[in-house]
Design a protein around this motif. Structure first.
Motif, mmCIF file in Angstrom:
data_model
loop_
_atom_site.group_PDB
_atom_site.id
_atom_site.type_symbol
_atom_site.label_atom_id
_atom_site.label_comp_id
_atom_site.label_asym_id
_atom_site.label_seq_id
_atom_site.Cartn_x
_atom_site.Cartn_y
_atom_site.Cartn_z
ATOM 1 N N ALA A 1 -14.102 -21.958 52.928
ATOM 2 C CA ALA A 1 -14.426 -22.788 51.694
ATOM 3 C C ALA A 1 -14.226 -21.874 50.541
ATOM 4 O O ALA A 1 -14.838 -20.654 50.439
ATOM 5 C CB ALA A 1 -15.714 -23.493 51.910
ATOM 6 N N ASP B 1 -14.525 -32.381 58.150
ATOM 7 C CA ASP B 1 -14.428 -30.837 57.604
ATOM 8 C C ASP B 1 -13.649 -30.022 58.617
ATOM 9 O O ASP B 1 -14.702 -29.741 59.600
ATOM 10 C CB ASP B 1 -15.493 -30.398 56.880
ATOM 11 C CG ASP B 1 -15.395 -29.142 56.214
ATOM 12 O OD1 ASP B 1 -14.307 -28.398 56.454
ATOM 13 O OD2 ASP B 1 -15.917 -28.515 55.520
ATOM 14 N N ARG C 1 -12.087 -27.053 58.287
ATOM 15 C CA ARG C 1 -11.899 -25.845 58.010
ATOM 16 C C ARG C 1 -12.415 -24.613 58.821
ATOM 17 O O ARG C 1 -11.632 -23.791 59.215
ATOM 18 C CB ARG C 1 -12.719 -25.698 56.758
ATOM 19 C CG ARG C 1 -11.802 -26.246 55.381
ATOM 20 C CD ARG C 1 -12.246 -26.125 54.099
ATOM 21 N NE ARG C 1 -13.755 -26.834 53.958
ATOM 22 C CZ ARG C 1 -14.359 -27.005 53.172
ATOM 23 N NH1 ARG C 1 -13.822 -26.661 51.893
ATOM 24 N NH2 ARG C 1 -15.483 -27.720 53.084
#
Length: 57
Positions: free
Chosen positions: A56, A47, A49
């Motif tokens: 998210a 992940d 992000r």
């Protein structure tokens, strides 16, 4: 990490949000098969992000 790892992670996130055609267009591929085979990961993805600054959903 290699640049290609980031590219694959971003491509995978785009695919999950917008579909395979969107990834192919974003990467400039002539065939969705190239995108699917080499860029979109089918297994667990790290992940990124937070690193990329994406919130998210």
């Amino acid at each position: 990490m290699k640049f290609s790892d980031y590219c694959k992670a971003v491509a995978t996130f785009i695919e999950r949000a917008e579909g395979m055609d969107a990834v192919g267009k974003a990467l400039g591929h002539s065939s969705p098969e190239i995108t699917r085979r080499y860029y979109v990961q089918r297994e667990a993805v790290v992940d990124f992000r937070q690193v990329l600054g994406v919130v998210a959903p």
